[in-house]
Design an enzyme around this catalytic site. Sequence first.
Site, PDB file in Angstrom:
ATOM      1  N   HIS A  19      39.626  42.211  41.187  1.00 15.98           N
ATOM      2  CA  HIS A  19      40.996  42.589  40.809  1.00 15.98           C
ATOM      3  C   HIS A  19      40.932  43.289  39.460  1.00 15.98           C
ATOM      4  O   HIS A  19      40.994  42.654  38.408  1.00 15.98           O
ATOM      5  CB  HIS A  19      41.885  41.330  40.756  1.00 15.98           C
ATOM      6  CG  HIS A  19      43.331  41.591  40.493  1.00 15.98           C
ATOM      7  ND1 HIS A  19      44.331  40.722  40.856  1.00 15.98           N
ATOM      8  CD2 HIS A  19      43.966  42.639  39.895  1.00 15.98           C
ATOM      9  CE1 HIS A  19      45.503  41.201  40.493  1.00 15.98           C
ATOM     10  NE2 HIS A  19      45.305  42.377  39.889  1.00 15.98           N
ATOM     11  N   HIS A  21      42.320  47.072  37.811  1.00 12.69           N
ATOM     12  CA  HIS A  21      42.977  48.385  37.920  1.00 12.69           C
ATOM     13  C   HIS A  21      42.219  49.334  36.998  1.00 12.69           C
ATOM     14  O   HIS A  21      42.187  49.099  35.780  1.00 12.69           O
ATOM     15  CB  HIS A  21      44.440  48.300  37.493  1.00 12.69           C
ATOM     16  CG  HIS A  21      45.235  47.311  38.301  1.00 12.69           C
ATOM     17  ND1 HIS A  21      46.007  47.689  39.377  1.00 12.69           N
ATOM     18  CD2 HIS A  21      45.355  45.966  38.210  1.00 12.69           C
ATOM     19  CE1 HIS A  21      46.586  46.616  39.898  1.00 12.69           C
ATOM     20  NE2 HIS A  21      46.201  45.556  39.209  1.00 12.69           N
ATOM     21  N   HIS A 199      49.386  42.511  45.794  1.00 14.04           N
ATOM     22  CA  HIS A 199      49.840  41.657  44.698  1.00 14.04           C
ATOM     23  C   HIS A 199      51.048  40.870  45.223  1.00 14.04           C
ATOM     24  O   HIS A 199      51.989  41.469  45.777  1.00 14.04           O
ATOM     25  CB  HIS A 199      50.298  42.495  43.512  1.00 14.04           C
ATOM     26  CG  HIS A 199      49.192  43.068  42.676  1.00 14.04           C
ATOM     27  ND1 HIS A 199      48.202  43.856  43.190  1.00 14.04           N
ATOM     28  CD2 HIS A 199      48.929  42.951  41.345  1.00 14.04           C
ATOM     29  CE1 HIS A 199      47.369  44.210  42.198  1.00 14.04           C
ATOM     30  NE2 HIS A 199      47.796  43.684  41.076  1.00 14.04           N
ATOM     31  N   GLU A 202      52.923  36.842  41.625  1.00 12.46           N
ATOM     32  CA  GLU A 202      52.586  36.968  40.196  1.00 12.46           C
ATOM     33  C   GLU A 202      53.885  36.636  39.435  1.00 12.46           C
ATOM     34  O   GLU A 202      53.991  35.607  38.797  1.00 12.46           O
ATOM     35  CB  GLU A 202      52.102  38.393  39.890  1.00 12.46           C
ATOM     36  CG  GLU A 202      51.808  38.656  38.419  1.00 12.46           C
ATOM     37  CD  GLU A 202      51.470  40.135  38.123  1.00 12.46           C
ATOM     38  OE1 GLU A 202      51.773  41.011  38.960  1.00 12.46           O
ATOM     39  OE2 GLU A 202      50.908  40.397  37.034  1.00 12.46           O
ATOM     40  N   ASP A 280      42.022  42.149  35.712  1.00 14.98           N
ATOM     41  CA  ASP A 280      43.279  42.881  35.958  1.00 14.98           C
ATOM     42  C   ASP A 280      43.338  44.202  35.173  1.00 14.98           C
ATOM     43  O   ASP A 280      42.964  45.248  35.712  1.00 14.98           O
ATOM     44  CB  ASP A 280      44.488  41.981  35.643  1.00 14.98           C
ATOM     45  CG  ASP A 280      45.760  42.392  36.378  1.00 14.98           C
ATOM     46  OD1 ASP A 280      45.702  43.291  37.234  1.00 14.98           O
ATOM     47  OD2 ASP A 280      46.825  41.788  36.107  1.00 14.98           O
ATOM     48  N   ASP A 281      43.826  44.164  33.933  1.00 16.29           N
ATOM     49  CA  ASP A 281      43.925  45.359  33.083  1.00 16.29           C
ATOM     50  C   ASP A 281      43.322  45.026  31.722  1.00 16.29           C
ATOM     51  O   ASP A 281      44.047  44.810  30.740  1.00 16.29           O
ATOM     52  CB  ASP A 281      45.402  45.763  32.922  1.00 16.29           C
ATOM     53  CG  ASP A 281      46.058  46.041  34.262  1.00 16.29           C
ATOM     54  OD1 ASP A 281      45.807  47.101  34.835  1.00 16.29           O
ATOM     55  OD2 ASP A 281      46.804  45.159  34.736  1.00 16.29           O
TER      56      ASP A 281
HETATM   57  N1  ADE Z   1      49.409  47.312  37.969  1.00 16.22           N
HETATM   58  C1  ADE Z   1      48.484  47.090  37.027  1.00 16.22           C
HETATM   59  N2  ADE Z   1      48.435  45.793  36.706  1.00 16.22           N
HETATM   60  C2  ADE Z   1      49.349  45.155  37.467  1.00 16.22           C
HETATM   61  C3  ADE Z   1      49.767  43.808  37.609  1.00 16.22           C
HETATM   62  N3  ADE Z   1      49.236  42.823  36.889  1.00 16.22           N
HETATM   63  N4  ADE Z   1      50.748  43.541  38.500  1.00 16.22           N
HETATM   64  C4  ADE Z   1      51.285  44.511  39.213  1.00 16.22           C
HETATM   65  N5  ADE Z   1      50.937  45.789  39.113  1.00 16.22           N
HETATM   66  C5  ADE Z   1      49.961  46.116  38.257  1.00 16.22           C
HETATM   67 ZN    ZN Z   2      46.800  43.601  39.206  1.00 16.55          ZN
END
Ligand code: ADE
Ligand code: ZN
Length: 343
Positions: A19, A21, A199, A202, A280-281
């Site tokens: 996971h 991005h 997703h 969350e 994630d990011d």
């Molecule tokens: N795009 C990038 N990170 C995300 C996240 N945590 N939830 C939804 N969309 C995303």
């Molecule tokens: Zn994500």
Amino acid sequence: MNEHPLEQLIRKLPKAELHLHIEGSLEPEMMFALAERNEIVLPYASVEEVRAAYNFTDLQSFLDLYYAGASVLVTEQDFYDLTWAYLRRAQADHIVHTEIFFDPQTHTARGIDFLTVIEGIRRALAQAEKQFGITSKLIMCFLRHLSEEDGFATLAEAMPYLSRIDGVGLDSGERGNPPEKFARLFARCAELGLPAVAHAGEEGPADYIWQALDLLKSRRIDHGVRCTEDPALVARLAKEQIPLTVCPLSNLKLCVVDDLAKHNLRELLAAGLVAMVNSDDPAYFGGYLNTNLTASRAALNLGAGELIQLISNSFVASWLPEHDKTFWLAEVRRIAAEEGYAA
Ligand code: ADE
Ligand code: ZN
């Protein structure tokens, strides 16, 4: 400060990341360098000012900056440089397999060719396999705040390149954008042989996880942490061994949890779910995979058995061929034993 002994175990074990991005791995330094290269004016005076803006109150407050940041990505070389920078960090964290998301609509809406995006990312992934032995999958995400029709248009653009896409995903603002909005699009993707993830759970309710499973045929749930609000859902996820790609530092930064010590990661494992840790990011949330693992260990006082389980789950839940899964799971056990931890 002295390193906790389990941090060495975290560093030494091979890992998969499921996971991530790629646009979320854009570090402020690269954001500035690419802005200069492409003659784009950023609304920030310095790298420090960008970092100072990373104070999020929810998912949408992050997405606003994330989409704005992605505007510096223009050429094939930009997408290559972005992906290569992530892969170098992945190698440093001893990630041996990664399944990355990309958001084509963020780029095509600005007039960037689909081919520019996918060629840059794919070139870096091929280079990492050759140079570092890191294998990978590429998952095309649809932005759920846009319409299903927009998603169909993106799928049409992707058609010439389907051999370079390993699956589809669903991301962006979850509230008010339930999986059911994309049921026809994901049915079409299934007909095309593209496996799906989504997703769900969350910020959105447990019901969105049911929808992702039943209406989108999602094979994994990205995040999914709100499943514990629904015991029948937890029972199903356990029975069907549907993996959850959990992202602890993301959940903390986006206020899904207000304290990492209150994260339900241990509860998910104890319920028999195939949960694992991801970043994630990472450029926005304060750390790559090993930082997520070490922060979770410290906050939740995870033991060696739980860490080995999380890391093993990353391979079990991956889309690697069975013989590769078997190989890496044996490597995890072997190296854990070498470090003095029987798996
Ligand atoms: N795009 C990038 N990170 C995300 C996240 N945590 N939830 C939804 N969309 C995303
Ligand atoms: Zn994500």
